[in-house]
Every structure is written in C-alpha cells, then in structure tokens.
Design a protein around this motif. Structure first.
Motif, PDB file in Angstrom:
ATOM      1  N   GLU A 133     -12.453   1.113   2.878  1.00 31.99           N
ATOM      2  CA  GLU A 133     -11.979   0.015   2.961  1.00 31.99           C
ATOM      3  C   GLU A 133     -10.859  -0.831   4.103  1.00 31.99           C
ATOM      4  O   GLU A 133     -11.609  -1.944   4.043  1.00 31.99           O
ATOM      5  CB  GLU A 133     -10.768  -0.161   1.437  1.00 31.99           C
ATOM      6  CG  GLU A 133     -11.326  -0.704  -0.130  1.00 31.99           C
ATOM      7  CD  GLU A 133     -12.185   1.323  -0.059  1.00 31.99           C
ATOM      8  OE1 GLU A 133     -10.979   1.592   0.274  1.00 31.99           O
ATOM      9  OE2 GLU A 133     -11.979   1.474  -1.479  1.00 31.99           O
ATOM     10  N   ASP A 134     -10.357   0.107   4.730  1.00 36.44           N
ATOM     11  CA  ASP A 134      -9.945  -0.799   5.636  1.00 36.44           C
ATOM     12  C   ASP A 134     -11.229  -0.711   7.237  1.00 36.44           C
ATOM     13  O   ASP A 134     -11.058  -1.720   7.597  1.00 36.44           O
ATOM     14  CB  ASP A 134      -8.911   0.681   6.730  1.00 36.44           C
ATOM     15  CG  ASP A 134      -7.604   0.803   5.199  1.00 36.44           C
ATOM     16  OD1 ASP A 134      -7.030   0.085   5.767  1.00 36.44           O
ATOM     17  OD2 ASP A 134      -7.433   2.068   4.997  1.00 36.44           O
ATOM     18  N   GLU A 192      -2.437  -0.858  -3.797  1.00 35.13           N
ATOM     19  CA  GLU A 192      -3.560   0.201  -3.527  1.00 35.13           C
ATOM     20  C   GLU A 192      -3.041   0.994  -2.503  1.00 35.13           C
ATOM     21  O   GLU A 192      -2.545   0.848  -1.293  1.00 35.13           O
ATOM     22  CB  GLU A 192      -4.456  -0.740  -3.452  1.00 35.13           C
ATOM     23  CG  GLU A 192      -4.431  -1.771  -4.512  1.00 35.13           C
ATOM     24  CD  GLU A 192      -5.565  -2.375  -3.931  1.00 35.13           C
ATOM     25  OE1 GLU A 192      -6.945  -2.236  -3.385  1.00 35.13           O
ATOM     26  OE2 GLU A 192      -6.401  -3.903  -4.537  1.00 35.13           O
ATOM     27  N   LEU A 204      -4.131   1.936  -0.139  1.00 37.13           N
ATOM     28  CA  LEU A 204      -4.870   1.952   1.161  1.00 37.13           C
ATOM     29  C   LEU A 204      -4.432   2.300   2.616  1.00 37.13           C
ATOM     30  O   LEU A 204      -3.529   2.580   2.744  1.00 37.13           O
ATOM     31  CB  LEU A 204      -5.489   0.260   1.374  1.00 37.13           C
ATOM     32  CG  LEU A 204      -6.535  -0.527   0.337  1.00 37.13           C
ATOM     33  CD1 LEU A 204      -7.529  -1.641   0.808  1.00 37.13           C
ATOM     34  CD2 LEU A 204      -7.684   1.189   0.005  1.00 37.13           C
ATOM     35  N   ARG A 229      -9.295  -8.431   1.722  1.00 34.78           N
ATOM     36  CA  ARG A 229      -9.881  -8.642   0.844  1.00 34.78           C
ATOM     37  C   ARG A 229     -10.632  -9.425  -0.232  1.00 34.78           C
ATOM     38  O   ARG A 229     -11.196 -10.246  -0.388  1.00 34.78           O
ATOM     39  CB  ARG A 229     -10.206  -6.855   0.144  1.00 34.78           C
ATOM     40  CG  ARG A 229     -11.436  -7.062  -0.920  1.00 34.78           C
ATOM     41  CD  ARG A 229     -11.055  -5.471  -2.227  1.00 34.78           C
ATOM     42  NE  ARG A 229      -9.934  -6.130  -2.725  1.00 34.78           N
ATOM     43  CZ  ARG A 229      -8.626  -5.207  -3.725  1.00 34.78           C
ATOM     44  NH1 ARG A 229      -8.975  -3.898  -2.688  1.00 34.78           N
ATOM     45  NH2 ARG A 229      -8.398  -5.659  -4.088  1.00 34.78           N
ATOM     46  N   HIS A 277       0.682  -0.863  -0.194  1.00 36.67           N
ATOM     47  CA  HIS A 277      -0.600   0.124   0.333  1.00 36.67           C
ATOM     48  C   HIS A 277       0.711   1.268   0.037  1.00 36.67           C
ATOM     49  O   HIS A 277       0.874   2.560   0.181  1.00 36.67           O
ATOM     50  CB  HIS A 277      -0.771  -0.003   1.382  1.00 36.67           C
ATOM     51  CG  HIS A 277      -0.140   0.010   2.571  1.00 36.67           C
ATOM     52  ND1 HIS A 277      -0.674   1.371   3.402  1.00 36.67           N
ATOM     53  CD2 HIS A 277       0.819  -0.563   3.116  1.00 36.67           C
ATOM     54  CE1 HIS A 277       0.234   1.655   4.621  1.00 36.67           C
ATOM     55  NE2 HIS A 277       1.320   0.612   4.231  1.00 36.67           N
ATOM     56  N   ALA A 280      -5.328  -4.762   4.577  1.00 34.27           N
ATOM     57  CA  ALA A 280      -6.919  -4.591   4.460  1.00 34.27           C
ATOM     58  C   ALA A 280      -7.164  -4.836   2.883  1.00 34.27           C
ATOM     59  O   ALA A 280      -7.816  -5.519   2.596  1.00 34.27           O
ATOM     60  CB  ALA A 280      -6.914  -3.388   4.499  1.00 34.27           C
ATOM     61  N   ILE A 281      -6.194  -4.647   2.477  1.00 41.76           N
ATOM     62  CA  ILE A 281      -5.445  -5.156   0.923  1.00 41.76           C
ATOM     63  C   ILE A 281      -5.914  -7.350   0.234  1.00 41.76           C
ATOM     64  O   ILE A 281      -6.520  -7.723  -0.100  1.00 41.76           O
ATOM     65  CB  ILE A 281      -4.422  -4.978  -0.167  1.00 41.76           C
ATOM     66  CG1 ILE A 281      -4.556  -3.241  -0.092  1.00 41.76           C
ATOM     67  CG2 ILE A 281      -4.424  -5.530  -1.718  1.00 41.76           C
ATOM     68  CD1 ILE A 281      -2.766  -2.732  -0.689  1.00 41.76           C
ATOM     69  N   THR A 294      -8.626   4.546   5.064  1.00 34.62           N
ATOM     70  CA  THR A 294     -10.115   4.520   3.740  1.00 34.62           C
ATOM     71  C   THR A 294     -11.600   3.546   3.580  1.00 34.62           C
ATOM     72  O   THR A 294     -11.361   2.228   5.352  1.00 34.62           O
ATOM     73  CB  THR A 294      -9.431   3.886   2.416  1.00 34.62           C
ATOM     74  OG1 THR A 294      -8.727   2.514   2.604  1.00 34.62           O
ATOM     75  CG2 THR A 294      -8.721   4.428   2.110  1.00 34.62           C
ATOM     76  N   GLU A 320     -14.338  -1.591   6.617  1.00 35.87           N
ATOM     77  CA  GLU A 320     -14.832  -3.119   5.851  1.00 35.87           C
ATOM     78  C   GLU A 320     -13.934  -4.506   6.033  1.00 35.87           C
ATOM     79  O   GLU A 320     -14.469  -5.237   6.547  1.00 35.87           O
ATOM     80  CB  GLU A 320     -15.115  -2.896   4.380  1.00 35.87           C
ATOM     81  CG  GLU A 320     -15.994  -1.393   3.831  1.00 35.87           C
ATOM     82  CD  GLU A 320     -16.258  -1.179   2.248  1.00 35.87           C
ATOM     83  OE1 GLU A 320     -15.517  -2.073   1.812  1.00 35.87           O
ATOM     84  OE2 GLU A 320     -16.815  -0.447   2.068  1.00 35.87           O
ATOM     85  N   ALA A 321     -12.392  -4.294   5.943  1.00 37.23           N
ATOM     86  CA  ALA A 321     -11.712  -5.588   6.414  1.00 37.23           C
ATOM     87  C   ALA A 321     -12.004  -5.225   7.698  1.00 37.23           C
ATOM     88  O   ALA A 321     -12.156  -7.146   8.005  1.00 37.23           O
ATOM     89  CB  ALA A 321      -9.795  -4.846   5.532  1.00 37.23           C
TER      90      ALA A 321
END
Length: 889
Positions: free
Chosen positions: A175-176, A128, A130, A139, A112, A135-136, A173, A178-179
C-alpha cells in the motif's frame, strides 16, 4: 542589550484542530497536510517541537509554514473536534491531551502505530499496519476523488519515503508503494524528495558515530544477539536516529540499542530486524515508544550507566526467545500401529484431517506413512495390507529443543510432510507439519510489520476495562488452580472475541490443557463453589453461591462420523481445540496462568478477520461436518454487521445444493433458528437465510416474500411498542417472531414442522394450540364490533399468553381490533378490584362460594368502569349484596 518580547498573537477561534506527536517528523507533517484536505475548516497545529530536518524544510518552504498555527494561539477549551494523525498516545500530543480527555471533544484518529497503553479512543479510528500514516490518508483521498496540488503531493511523498526508509524498511507494505505511485501521478517532485532526505553526517554526528563504534558490545539473550552502543556529548547533537541507522547499516546488525548522554538526557534509539526483539515493547518500559522495528526514548536526569543497566535487565525478560520444536509442535500425536491396514489408516486420516502419520510400535517411532501412499495402495487393491509393508522407515526427526532452522532443513531436505519430535530414543512427543512451519514463517513476517507492543498489558487493560472485577478475580483464580495442577487455562469463545469488539459478554468459557473435570473439582473445593461433571464430553460447570456459572472444558479435538451427527471427542491441545471451532473470529484464547495472564493466542488470523469484518470458516468441510454452522455464520454476520467471505458463501451454497440439512436433527435445527430469532433484530438474518435458500430447510413452504417481510416488520414494531409500556412482563420475543415467520403455514404444516423439531410435548402443544387460538380470536374480535364490552373483551383475551396477543396485534390490519388488544394490555389485563376476600369477611359476610361471586362482580364493574374507587366498590357491595348480609346477621 535587552531583548523585548514579541507582541502576543491573538488566539485563533476554531472548533477543529489537526495535530500530531511531539518531535514531529515528515510523516507527521505530511499526514497533517493530507488530513487538512479531509477537514478543510480545521487548523493544523504542531503540539511542540519538530525534528531538525523538518525545521530546516520549513525555513526553506515558508508557503507551508504559513498554513500552520502556533500551539499557544489555540485555546484547547474551544476545541470541538480533535484530529490526531500519526499518533494516538496522550503522552505524545502535549497540551492537546487536555482536549483529548474531554468527553465533549469528538476525536478522529489516523495512525499506523501499534497499540499502546495510553492510547486515546476516538469516534473515528483508522489504524492500519502500513509503513506510514501518509499512505493511509493518501488512499482515503484517492477513494474520495480529492485531488492534490504538486506541492501537496511532494510533501506527502516526503512522509512516505522517510517513514519507509525509501521503501527499504521491513515495515513497508504494498500500500505504501501504491500511495507513492499515486502521489507521483499527482505531480510529486522526486528531486525535492531526494534532496531533502539525503542527509550527510556533519562533523559532530561523525564524532558520535565513531564513539558508538568504539563503545559497542554484543551479548546473547535466549540465542538472540543484541548490540548496545553508548556515547556522550556535552551538547545536544540533533538527528541521533540518523547516526544510529548509519551504524546499523555499516555493521549489518540485527538488533541495536544506541544510547547517547547529551546535556541532561539520555537518548535511546533502537532498531530491530527480527521478530524476537520488539524494541517498542522494550522502550515502552522506559517511557518511549514507536514500532516493533524502530523506537526511541528520552530519559531525563538519569546517568547513562543506570539507563544501560536498566536496558540490559529489560532485555532479559522482553526478548522473545527463538521458537523451538517444543513450542510449535502439535500434540497429542495421532499415530497408527504397523499392523493397521491401509484402509484403517485412511479412515484415521480422514477422521483427523491429516495427510501423514507416524507409525509407532511399543511406544517407539518405526516409520512414517503419507496419505498419498495410502490412497495409491488402496487404488491398487491393497486396502487389507498392513501399514508396515509400505511405510517409510528412514524418517528424519528432531528433538524438542530443535530450532526453526533445523526444522526447516529436515523438512525440506528430506521432503517429508511431517517431522516427528522425538525424545528418549524414539518416544514421539509431537509433530511439526510443513503447513505448521509455513504458517509460522508467515506470521513472523506479519509480526515484523505489525507487532503489538506490550500485547499482554494491552489485553489485560482491556480485561480490566470490560469485565467486572468479580469475574476478573475468578479468571485469575482459575489460572492459579490450573498452575497448581500443572495445567494451562485459557479463556475462550465469544467473550474473548467481544472483548476485542468491545461488546458486552459475560458468558465465561474456560478450556484446560489437562483434565477439565479435575480442574473443576479442585476449583470448586478451594473456592466454596459447586460443580457438575459431564464425563462423556470431558466438561464441567462451576456454580458459585450467587448462581453465576462458568463452563469448563478439556482441550479436545473432535470428529464427525457422519455429516450432521454429534461429534466424537478426544483429548488435545489448545491449538487443536480452537481448530475445531466454527469460525476464525471465535478462535481467540486468553491465557490465565500467573505470569502469562492476559496473553492473547491467535493461531488462525482471528484478529485480522475481526478487523476486516469477515466471517470465515476454518476448513472447507466445516459445513459438511456440522451444517448448523451455516445458521451461526448468518447470525454472526448480521449481529456484528460483518460479511460472509466469498469462500464461505460458496460452501454454504454447496451445503444447500447437497441437502446436508436433511441429515440434521430437527432439535439442532430448531436451536439455531431460535438463537437467530433471539437476536436484537432477527429480520436481516431471516432475509439472509432466504438468500441462501435455507428457509426450506426449516419447512418447504416457508418463504421470505413481501408478505413475510411486512409481517415481521409489524412484529418488530409491536415489540417496540410493548417495550415502551414498561410493564416488566416476562415473555419470549423469539416466539412472537417465530409466529410471524410461520404465519402462512396451515395447522397441518405447522404441526409437521413442530414434530420435526422434537420439542417437548408441552411446548409443541403450546405453540400449535396458541397460534390456532390466536387466529380464531381475531375472527371473534371482528365479530364483537368496534366498541366491545370491556368485561367481555377481558374474558376473551385473558386465556391467551402475551406472545400470542402480540402476534395478533401484528397480524391484524383492522384498527378496531388493534385498539381492543391495546386496551387489554394498557388498562384491562392488570385491573383488579381493591376489595379482597378478607375485606368482605371484615364486613361480616360469612365464608363461602358467594365471596367469589362478589369479587367477580366487583371485577366486572371495574372493567366496565362502573366503579373506580374502593368507596364505590363498598357501595356496590351494599347495593347488590346487602340483603344477603342482613340475612346472615
């Protein structure tokens, strides 16, 4: 007391290794655990030391420790695949840099961090912006349906919580979040996370913090306040970053550089909360790295005072000043005179796609008029009234040096759509719109999350990597000439796009903020080149002695008087020049001026769309103004394996529905079709044209049915076969595909289509006559039978060009016919007698028409395999023409 060395452990045999960066933290370790789920056969190996908090965790969690191998147990020469997580830098992976440098090692990367000059390149790269690498990978595991145990989920949650500051860092982000939510559902224990991450300072760290507070100083660089705090300690104190972060929070600082002299090193920890200061870029110059908002470095054998002095010098050149009105304004200004009617003003607004205009009289600002006012006035029957009767005369404005805060205040408080930038008591030199300000604020927020350290150096490195040195020299020379003229020069177009995609492209297009023709004249004169000028479009071509060419254009804007018409061109800035282009991915520019060479400009999110592999238009009337862009969208989509965005696809369908292509000149339509057919594999693009019902724009009878698909695939197969013959024969592949596409059309329909294309008389006659002759020739070949006379076959096929013969080969379903055409290409076409006219004269034959007859007889004998050597040719001449020689003697 003596200490014995422990017995050495045997080397571990493995072909796959997962590793991370030196001084690993929880995100690094958690990413390794996650990667292990993707690569179950791989060994997890730290390249070196870990942070103290991570070491403490291992002491208490021996279960995880057992899953990690020691670096000295792994022979790097046996590694076949190296999986890098939370880093890409060769300088940060210890001994594994040797494996990363080997061409035999397959490298997979999950990271990241932003780009760095010493980044390793991988066959798989998932990078990405993030807040954490974990987190990447979370996902990816979730998408693949790979479950986690509660201890694994807890480890991964530790990585996310630490690297996002428990979701308080600006790099965090959605996404973090959500992870983390997913890991919680997988059984992550937040009590463990909280216990490990909650760190109280020990006595030595408190002493460092107090010393930093006492020895901190602030200063300003281009209006940005920076704090430098220094301390010393005779011994190493771990977790200095925690101390620096505590100082940042206590003092509510925007930018902090904390320096600590410990043992033989100076440790630097930097934090930034504003986009003007990219701490990774600055510490990268000192051998460190990290993110734009958090970075660190360790400098060995250098005194603290010297490190501080170097840091202060770097700050003078690396702090990006706050943007001012002169930096973000649009220019040249589109304005209207007070005496212009409301109807005339509406025409100007539509032409330039703007919603407000300054009203200028005798070079001075006198008012502002909005689209809303103009349209309401026209609605009420006032179209012939002058603007001065309805313009706003109390207009807020700013000077060129106004800050963003001033600009925002004037636009918001005064509720203006447009803010003029004024100097010298009323001279309007630019304008800032509400949209400009909004885009800038959004881009700053994105930069705070994903700032590219050393962007200029990275792009320059890419230029050096991808472009030949000769072209690099030309670009630098262009920047120098432009600088001398007081202009700005930019490399634009597909070459910049393809640099980032790492595709081959040597079509050099340069845009000049200034007069492109004056630039071309000066450049050609200085470097011994020729140039051609095109005054109407303000463009030029520079031609070098080796015939290499570069296109030069003046930064310009353009408008279309009717849909499908050619554009009307006016002078503009680089931003407006890029805005007139077809798709976002083609709006990148690379500055060429000395001192800024390699600076990448991205006004419209091109890098984002390249990353997401999307073809997007810049504005909703794009296909109305120029319907040919539809064909380019499909061509780029298929060439790069991208996808047309949903909005762009809807607008294509709307253009088809409204028959905008009927207004398109046939010449432009043919040009776009030809470009599609020149692609490496045009079949998917033709299929996509059919999906959008665009083949009817070429001809109403064209369809992409099963027959057309098979025909085009046969053309593709024939062309591949022909390439493998290595005949080095020049021909137009696009024409063979074109013949395959129009194969269902009868001669009248083909003639109708070619007439619309406005081709040259020669090309039109060549295509129509060639296709008719090829179709007729297939019938004649069938009539010759399965074993035609070779001489007869040669004379039958020789008049046809290569493209038409290949078309026949693709069209014919008869094995005998295909065999005959193949025989012509492979054996007959280039078969000539070894005897030449001069050889016959040397034998004593007198000059005359009979020499030609003899050569034709030899050629026929060669074709029919009656003679195969020069000696046999001589014998044939003696038998058939010996009497003539004796008579002549």
């Amino acid at each position: 007391m003596t200490r014995s060395n422990p017995p050495s452990q045997p080397p571990l045999r493995t072909k796959e290794v997962i590793t991370t960066h030196l001084n690993a933290d929880f995100d690094a370790m958690a990413s390794m655990v996650a990667a292990k789920k993707l690569y179950p056969e791989a060994l997890m190996v730290f390249p070196g030391s870990q942070e103290r908090s991570l070491r403490d965790f291992f002491i208490r969690s021996s279960f995880y420790f057992m899953d990690f191998a020691r670096v000295r147990q792994v022979p790097t020469e046996e590694i076949k695949r190296l999986i890098l997580v939370d880093t890409r830098q060769a300088s940060r992976i210890g001994k594994f840099a040797e494996a990363a440098a080997s061409p035999e090692v397959d490298i997979h990367i999950y990271d990241h961090h932003p780009d760095s000059p010493d980044d390793v390149q991988g066959s798989v790269e998932v990078v990405e912006p993030l807040g954490s690498t974990t987190a990447i990978l979370t996902r990816i595991l979730r998408e693949r349906g790979i479950s986690l145990t509660p201890p694994e989920a807890t480890i991964m949650a530790l990585g996310i919580f630490e690297d996002t500051g428990s979701f308080t860092f600006s790099s965090t982000t959605p996404e973090d979040f959500e992870a983390a939510g997913y890991l919680l559902r997988q059984g992550a224990d937040l009590n463990v996370v909280s216990e490990i991450l909650t760190r109280d300072l020990d006595a030595m760290q408190v002493a460092l913090l107090n010393d930093l507070l006492e020895h901190s100083s602030s200063f300003h660089v281009d209006g940005v306040e920076v704090v430098i705090a220094c301390t010393t300690s005779p011994e190493y104190v771990p977790d200095f970053a925690v101390v620096a972060h505590k100082l940042m929070d206590m003092e509510n600082l925007q930018v902090l550089f904390a320096l600590a002299q410990m043992e033989d090193r100076v440790y630097v920890v930097a934090r930034s909360r504003i986009p003007e200061v990219d701490v990774s870029e600055i510490l990268g110059e000192m051998g460190g790295g990290g993110h734009a908002y958090a970075a660190s470095a360790a400098i060995k054998d250098t005194p603290l005072a010297q490190v501080e002095e170097k840091l202060r010098l770097l700050l003078q050149t690396r702090v990006h000043p706050q943007r001012r009105a002169k930096d973000i304004m649009s220019f040249p200004v589109k304005w209207v005179s007070p005496v212009v009617t409301l109807e005339g003003t509406e025409l100007l607004m539509n032409r330039y796609s703007i919603n407000a205009m300054p009203v200028i009289s005798q070079g001075r600002l006198v008012g502002l008029i909005s689209r809303q006012t103009v349209e309401k006035g026209i609605y009420h029957g006032l179209k012939d009234h002058p603007v001065k009767e309805y313009m706003s005369t109390e207009v807020a404005f700013v000077g060129p040096e106004a800050t963003l805060a001033e600009i925002r205040e004037r636009l918001v408080i005064n509720k203006q759509r447009l803010l003029p930038v004024v100097r010298n008591e009323g001279e309007v030199v630019g304008v800032v719109s509400r949209t400009d300000l909004l885009h800038l604020l959004i881009s700053q927020a994105e930069e705070a999350q994903w700032s590219q350290p050393l962007r200029k150096k990275n792009i320059v490195g890419l230029v050096r990597e991808r472009l030949p040195k000769g072209i690099q020299d030309i670009l630098r020379q262009a920047g120098e000439v432009s600088q001398d003229l007081g202009y700005n020069a930019y490399l634009v177009g597909g070459v910049v796009r393809d640099l980032l995609l790492r595709h081959e492209n040597l079509d050099i297009d340069i845009v000049i903020e200034g007069d492109g023709i004056t630039f071309a004249r000066r450049f050609a004169h200085r470097y011994g080149a020729r140039h051609r000028e095109f005054q109407k479009f303000k463009t030029a071509v520079i031609i070098f002695p080796d015939d290499f060419k570069i296109d030069v254009a003046t930064a310009r804007t353009e408008y279309y008087e009717t849909p499908g018409a050619l554009p009307v061109v006016e002078y503009s800035s680089i931003k407006m020049d890029l805005y007139r282009r077809d798709f976002t991915i083609n709006t990148l520019a690379l500055k060429l001026n000395p001192g800024e060479f390699g600076t990448l400009l991205d006004f419209f999110g091109a890098q984002r769309d390249l990353k997401e592999k999307i073809i997007s238009i810049l504005h909703n009337l794009s296909f109305v103004e120029d319907p040919t862009r539809v064909f380019r969208a499909i061509r780029f989509e298929q060439r790069f394996k991208f996808r047309i965005s949903k909005l762009t696809a809807n607008l294509i369908n709307n253009a088809v529905k409204n028959n905008f292509f009927d207004r398109l000149s046939g010449a432009r339509l043919f040009q776009e079709l030809r470009l599609i057919l020149q692609e490496e594999n045009p079949i998917p693009a033709i299929a996509r044209l059919a999906e959008f019902d665009l083949l009817k724009a070429i001809h109403p009878r064209l369809v992409y049915d099963e027959g057309t698909r098979v025909m085009l695939e046969r053309v593709q197969g024939v062309l591949s076969w022909f390439d493998l013959l290595y005949l080095e024969e020049k021909f137009d592949k696009w024409l063979v595909y074109f013949l395959g596409l129009v194969e269902p059309l009868n001669p009248a329909e083909l003639k109708e289509m070619l007439s619309r294309f406005k081709l040259s008389h020669r090309l039109e006659a060549n295509i129509a006559g060639g296709k008719a002759a090829a179709d007729d020739m297939l019938l004649k070949l069938f009539q010759l039978g399965p074993e035609p006379n070779r001489h007869q076959l040669y004379h039958l096929l020789a008049p046809l060009g290569t493209e038409y013969l290949l078309y026949m080969l693709a069209k014919s379903r008869l094995a005998a016919t295909r065999r005959s055409i193949s025989l012509y290409f492979t054996h007959l076409k280039h078969l000539k007698p070894e005897f030449r006219g001069r050889d016959l004269l040397a034998l004593g034959f007198p000059p005359g028409p009979h020499i030609k007859d003899m050569l034709e007889a030899l050629h026929e004998a060669r074709l029919n395999e009656e003679v195969k050597t020069k000696a046999e040719e001589r014998e044939l001449i003696r038998r058939q023409f010996g009497e003539a020689l004796r008579s002549a003697g």
